[in-house]
Enzyme design. Structure first.
Site, PDB file in Angstrom:
ATOM      1  N   ASN A 186       0.815  -1.197   0.000  1.00  0.00           N
ATOM      2  CA  ASN A 186       0.000   0.000   0.000  1.00  0.00           C
ATOM      3  C   ASN A 186       0.861   1.263   0.000  1.00  0.00           C
ATOM      4  OD1 ASN A 186      -1.884   2.033   0.482  1.00  0.00           O
ATOM      5  ND2 ASN A 186      -3.188   0.666   1.667  1.00  0.00           N
ATOM      6  N   ASP A 187       1.428   1.590   1.173  1.00  0.00           N
ATOM      7  CA  ASP A 187       2.222   2.820   1.244  1.00  0.00           C
ATOM      8  C   ASP A 187       3.429   2.777   0.320  1.00  0.00           C
ATOM      9  OD1 ASP A 187       1.686   2.858   4.812  1.00  0.00           O
ATOM     10  OD2 ASP A 187       0.487   3.704   3.186  1.00  0.00           O
ATOM     11  N   THR A 188       3.950   1.568   0.072  1.00  0.00           N
ATOM     12  CA  THR A 188       5.180   1.497  -0.720  1.00  0.00           C
ATOM     13  C   THR A 188       4.952   1.799  -2.186  1.00  0.00           C
ATOM     14  OG1 THR A 188       4.829  -0.872  -0.929  1.00  0.00           O
ATOM     15  CG2 THR A 188       6.333  -0.145   0.790  1.00  0.00           C
TER      16      THR A 188
END
Lengths: 469, 127
Positions: free
Chosen positions: A391-393
């Site tokens: 997700n954040d990556t």
């Protein structure tokens, strides 16, 4: 065993430890590293045990057997539990250091106070504080990773948190200073107990405000602390092997922490003291943003036409235990002459290198695993980016949105691929608590569901339909 | 990196200040702290140099390997448990020994288990 022989054995062990770490530079030599390390440890244990001053052998034997009894099952945990096992291991390391320091202080203050020179006492205080804070801090980290019910996953913050944390530590250090200056005074024992208590509490308070997604850095830092407490033990016990081995562990943890912090574009102090992941109040966006969902059949068709597919795994894949299905999918694609690569972000998962190990377990050859910096330039040529539980990556907001907590963090350029399929359990935001801009882009299609099930369906679709094309 | 080295050097300079031996009635033990310090600093640099070269693929097994190596605390624990010390002291040592031995065993075993899985290519599947 004569003292000279013991020291020689320690020297050989130290050299073996250094070689052990050196051989980890390549998977081909890596298994030698374990042999070297285990031999070194065995040598060290024997050399210490066979000294004439050691007489209570039964105790030692019982403790060693008990250690094996717990250690062997611990080594058999599923690979998705490796972060927790690692955290527990740090806890035990810190505990051992703290206990040995306490024991030595107790011993010397009652029988040989002249041993408690200022230098020795300083090392002792450091060993005790570091050891016990690592103990409770690592237990907290393990609890967060295991997602134990009464340990909150989200950061727990309260007003003046940093002040109280630092204050507690400062108090412990102050008491330590007093002890160094007066190790055998009337209140010395009491001061030591207080120091231990403060260290234990500080460990808990230090880790509480840190969210699950920051765990890779935290685990690396705790790794370093466990090593440093062994170094302190070495100073207290006048043992060079303890110092060398502890320093090796300490520097390893330090380097991993630096790598993790750089990979998140945040500093140590920011990770430890800047509570990350507070859920931002959902901003009212002008238009109601919608996801584009896709069917398994549609996704399979697009995948079949691709030349280069990049799979981007994340913590979600680990949770769903989908790595074996993912490899099956890759096999289906490779059968059709499609190139498959895996893009590995340094902080994907819950500890450094987490994704690599999970994929290796699934029989993915490590030549297909590509680091973020190497794969990013190729992303525009990528036909399909398959985001599985990451997700954040892969959130492009990190590049331009200054208000987001992940601003500045290097990411995998999934959005530059020609098409993106994102597999996600639900519509909830990830640990950063923010929307992922990637999901709302034109070329992105969502496949909602459990990663293992979705990928499994894709595999079935690709293997079933291959006869018809 | 430079900042870390500078900070570390300042810390080291503080040590001689702390190490002033007070006048004491008994003969102070002759522990050569300067040698120990040398060993620590050199070992740290060796560690930094060696670990920097470790393949990123292997960071997880590296961490479990270093867990096992830091369980060298067994050595200190054996001394505290096995020597002729009061019971309470040895009890603490016993727990410490148990904890470190657990680390030794689980650390090396799980590292080996993980390392076994890293294969360069799968036979029979053309890439």
């Amino acid at each position: 065993m004569s003292p000279t022989l013991v020291q020689l054995a320690y020297l050989v062990a130290a050299v073996l430890f250094i070689f052990s770490m050196y051989w980890m530079n390549d998977p081909k030599t890596a298994r030698r590293a374990v042999m070297a390390g285990a031999s070194a440890m065995g040598l060290a244990i024997l050399a210490t045990w066979l000294q004439p001053s050691i007489i209570h052998h039964i105790w030692i034997i019982v403790a060693l057997i008990a250690g094996c009894a717990v250690g062997i099952p611990l080594s058999r945990v599923p690979l998705t539990a490796v972060p927790q096992r690692t955290a527990i291991s740090h806890a035990f390391g810190g505990l051992a250091a703290g206990l040995v320091g306490t024991a030595k202080y107790w011993l010397w203050s009652s029988t040989a106070p002249e041993q408690l020179t200022q230098f020795c006492m300083t090392a002792l205080v450091v060993e005790v504080i570091l050891g016990f804070l690592t103990f409770t801090g690592s237990l907290m980290a393990a609890g967060k990773l295991q997602e134990i019910k009464w340990i909150p996953q989200r950061p727990v913050t309260y007003p003046f948190q940093n002040v109280t944390n630092i204050g507690l530590l400062a108090l412990a250090v102050l008491l330590g200073l007093l002890l160094v200056l007066n190790p055998t005074g009337v209140f010395a024992g009491f001061a030591m107990v207080l120091i231990i208590l403060f260290a234990l509490v500080f460990g808990v308070l230090l880790i509480i405000p840190i969210g699950g997604a920051d765990m890779p850095t935290v685990i690396s830092i705790l790794n370093s602390y466990a090593g440093l407490s062994a170094v302190a033990m070495g100073f207290v016990l006048d043992n060079k092997l303890l110092i060398v081995a502890g320093a090796l562990d300490g520097s390893s943890g330090l380097i991993l922490s630096i790598i993790m912090c750089r990979a998140m574009n945040r500093s140590f102090t920011n990770v430890l003291f800047g509570a990350f992941g507070q859920v931002k109040a959902a901003e009212a966006t002008g238009t109601q943003r919608s996801y584009k969902a896709e069917t398994i059949e549609g996704a399979a068709q697009v995948l079949e036409q691709a030349n280069l597919v990049v799979i981007i795994p994340g913590y979600g894949m680990a949770v769903a235990q989908a790595q074996h299905r993912v490899r099956e999918l890759a096999d289906q694609l490779k059968k059709r002459g499609i190139t498959v690569k895996y893009a590995i972000h340094p902080v994907a998962g819950r500890m450094p290198g987490h994704m690599n190990v999970l994929l290796a377990e699934a029989d993915v050859p490590y030549s297909e695993l590509v680091e973020m910096d190497e794969i990013n330039p190729d992303m525009p040529q990528c036909d399909v980016a398959l985001v599985i539980g990451a997700n954040d990556t892969v959130n492009p907001a990190a590049r331009y949105d200054k208000t987001t907590p992940i601003y500045g963090m290097p990411i995998i350029h999934a959005d530059k691929a020609k098409a993106v399929f994102a597999i996600k359990r639900s519509k909830n935001p990830g640990f950063a608590g923010i929307d992922n801009e990637l999901y709302f882009q034109d070329r992105t299609y969502m496949l909602f569901g459990d990663a293992k099930a979705v990928v499994g369906d894709l595999v079935k679709q690709l293997s079933g339909g291959s006869g018809m094309h | 990196m430079l900042r870390i080295v500078v900070a570390f050097s300042f810390l080291l300079l503080a040590i001689p200040v702390l190490a002033q031996e007070p006048a004491s009635q008994h003969a102070p033990p002759s522990v050569d702290y300067m040698s120990l310090l040398f060993v620590f600093v050199l070992a740290t640099f060796i560690g930094l140099g060696v670990v920097a070269k470790v393949s990123r693929l292997l960071h997880t097994p590296l961490m479990s390997l270093t867990n096992a190596i830091s369980a060298i605390a067994v050595v200190g624990s054996i001394i505290v448990t096995g020597a002729d010390y009061p019971l309470g002291v040895r009890l603490l040592g016993f727990v410490a020994l148990f904890a470190s031995m657990t680390n030794v065993v689980s650390g090396f075993l799980i590292t080996d288990r993980m390392l076994k899985m890293f294969k360069q290519s799968r036979p029979g599947v053309k890439s």
